[in-house]
Design a protein around this motif. Sequence first.
Motif, short mmCIF file in Angstrom:
data_model
loop_
_atom_site.label_atom_id
_atom_site.label_comp_id
_atom_site.label_asym_id
_atom_site.label_seq_id
_atom_site.Cartn_x
_atom_site.Cartn_y
_atom_site.Cartn_z
N SER A 63 0.77 -1.30 0.07
CA SER A 63 0.06 0.02 0.02
C SER A 63 0.68 1.26 0.01
CB SER A 63 -1.04 0.20 1.22
OG SER A 63 -0.15 0.26 2.43
N LEU A 64 2.08 1.06 0.33
CA LEU A 64 3.07 2.12 0.50
C LEU A 64 4.00 2.27 -0.74
CD1 LEU A 64 4.12 2.05 4.11
CD2 LEU A 64 2.55 3.65 2.86
N ALA A 65 3.62 1.50 -1.79
CA ALA A 65 4.11 1.45 -3.23
C ALA A 65 5.55 0.73 -3.11
CB ALA A 65 4.19 2.85 -3.85
N GLN A 66 5.69 -0.36 -2.23
CA GLN A 66 7.03 -1.08 -2.11
C GLN A 66 6.82 -2.18 -2.83
OE1 GLN A 66 9.63 0.29 -0.59
NE2 GLN A 66 8.42 2.25 -0.56
N GLY A 67 6.84 -2.47 -4.13
CA GLY A 67 6.90 -3.61 -4.97
C GLY A 67 7.63 -4.85 -4.54
N TRP A 68 8.71 -4.48 -4.03
CA TRP A 68 9.71 -5.71 -3.53
C TRP A 68 8.72 -6.41 -2.60
CZ3 TRP A 68 10.58 -6.13 1.49
CH2 TRP A 68 10.48 -4.90 2.43
N ALA A 69 7.73 -6.01 -1.85
CA ALA A 69 7.07 -6.60 -1.02
C ALA A 69 6.29 -8.02 -1.35
CB ALA A 69 6.15 -5.66 -0.20
N TRP A 70 6.15 -7.89 -2.78
CA TRP A 70 5.68 -8.93 -3.60
C TRP A 70 6.58 -10.37 -3.43
CZ3 TRP A 70 0.86 -9.39 -4.43
CH2 TRP A 70 0.11 -8.47 -4.79
N ILE A 71 7.72 -10.23 -2.95
CA ILE A 71 8.69 -11.20 -2.70
C ILE A 71 8.11 -12.20 -1.32
CG2 ILE A 71 11.09 -11.91 -2.13
CD1 ILE A 71 11.91 -9.65 -4.03
N LEU A 72 7.93 -11.22 -0.47
CA LEU A 72 7.42 -11.83 0.89
C LEU A 72 5.81 -12.50 0.63
CD1 LEU A 72 7.78 -8.73 3.23
CD2 LEU A 72 9.29 -10.62 3.06
N VAL A 73 5.39 -11.70 0.00
CA VAL A 73 3.91 -12.51 -0.22
C VAL A 73 4.10 -13.58 -1.09
CG1 VAL A 73 1.95 -12.29 -1.74
CG2 VAL A 73 2.67 -10.35 -0.29
N ALA A 74 4.95 -13.72 -2.27
CA ALA A 74 5.25 -14.95 -2.90
C ALA A 74 5.75 -15.97 -2.03
CB ALA A 74 6.26 -14.63 -4.08
N LEU A 75 6.84 -15.77 -1.34
CA LEU A 75 7.18 -16.73 -0.45
C LEU A 75 6.18 -17.40 0.61
CD1 LEU A 75 10.45 -15.00 0.83
CD2 LEU A 75 10.24 -17.10 -0.48
N ILE A 76 5.24 -16.70 1.22
CA ILE A 76 4.41 -17.24 1.89
C ILE A 76 3.41 -17.99 1.08
CG2 ILE A 76 2.23 -16.82 3.53
CD1 ILE A 76 5.05 -16.39 4.94
N ALA A 77 2.75 -17.40 -0.14
CA ALA A 77 2.17 -18.26 -1.17
C ALA A 77 2.84 -19.41 -1.42
CB ALA A 77 1.64 -17.50 -2.46
N ALA A 78 4.17 -19.51 -1.68
CA ALA A 78 4.64 -20.90 -2.00
C ALA A 78 4.61 -21.95 -0.70
CB ALA A 78 6.00 -20.50 -2.34
N MET A 79 4.61 -21.46 0.26
CA MET A 79 4.59 -22.49 1.56
C MET A 79 3.32 -22.74 1.75
SD MET A 79 6.99 -20.40 4.38
CE MET A 79 8.60 -19.72 4.24
N ILE A 80 2.28 -22.19 1.46
CA ILE A 80 0.84 -22.52 1.48
C ILE A 80 0.52 -23.40 0.45
CG2 ILE A 80 -1.55 -21.74 1.26
CD1 ILE A 80 -0.79 -18.83 2.28
N LEU A 81 0.80 -23.24 -0.73
CA LEU A 81 0.91 -24.22 -1.82
C LEU A 81 1.42 -25.60 -1.71
CD1 LEU A 81 -0.29 -24.63 -4.80
CD2 LEU A 81 1.91 -23.47 -5.83
N LEU A 82 2.71 -25.52 -0.98
CA LEU A 82 3.42 -26.80 -0.60
C LEU A 82 2.76 -27.56 0.42
CD1 LEU A 82 7.30 -25.60 -0.53
CD2 LEU A 82 6.20 -27.16 -2.02
N ASP A 83 2.21 -26.88 1.26
CA ASP A 83 1.65 -27.43 2.47
C ASP A 83 0.13 -28.26 1.72
OD1 ASP A 83 1.15 -28.52 4.80
OD2 ASP A 83 -0.55 -27.02 5.12
N ALA A 84 -0.52 -27.40 1.08
CA ALA A 84 -1.80 -27.78 0.41
C ALA A 84 -1.60 -29.02 -0.68
CB ALA A 84 -2.31 -26.79 -0.54
N ALA A 85 -0.45 -28.86 -1.35
CA ALA A 85 -0.16 -30.15 -2.58
C ALA A 85 0.49 -31.18 -1.58
CB ALA A 85 0.83 -29.65 -3.28
N PHE A 86 1.31 -31.05 -0.67
CA PHE A 86 2.28 -32.19 -0.11
C PHE A 86 2.02 -32.37 1.39
CE2 PHE A 86 4.38 -30.60 -4.05
CZ PHE A 86 4.18 -31.45 -4.60
N ASP A 87 1.40 -31.59 1.97
CA ASP A 87 1.06 -31.59 3.44
C ASP A 87 2.58 -31.20 4.08
OD1 ASP A 87 -1.57 -32.17 3.83
OD2 ASP A 87 -1.09 -34.16 3.22
N PHE A 88 3.25 -30.36 3.43
CA PHE A 88 4.67 -29.85 4.02
C PHE A 88 4.80 -29.29 5.11
CE2 PHE A 88 8.13 -26.61 3.49
CZ PHE A 88 9.12 -27.64 3.55
#
Length: 128
Positions: free
Chosen positions: A103-128
């Motif tokens: 919201s403060l126009a810090q585009g690099w924050a998508w890296i944080l979001v992507a890391l969490i999304a990847a962890m959620i996806l790994l747990d959903a797919a493989f119960d990681f």
Amino acid sequence: MQTRAQSYDVTARKFHQGTSVLLLAIGYVVGAGAGWWLVALVGLVMIAGRYWWLADIFRQFVWKVLEPAGILRRREVQEDHTTRRVARVLGGGVLLVGAILLSLAQGWAWILVALIAAMILLDAAFDF
């Protein structure tokens, strides 16, 4: 002394995880200008839903709409939720920080979001 794992509905958890990843991806596609609120929504649902089940609107949708309508079937499994609870709070916190930064126009924050999304996806797919 060995503790006995409780039984949980993994159907609702998997739907929650899939919905979270989908909303985060949509947030990325629409961009930080409008997408940050989707990131904030997922973070809030993760944290608030950890402490108050009614706040987990994704699981509530499964329990109150999809399972009663026969669209999804409840699947109970025994598992220890201790690490999942910690992960929900940490992941939700990182997503809220990411939403604030976006919201403060810090585009690099998508890296944080992507890391969490990847962890959620790994747990959903493989119960990681």
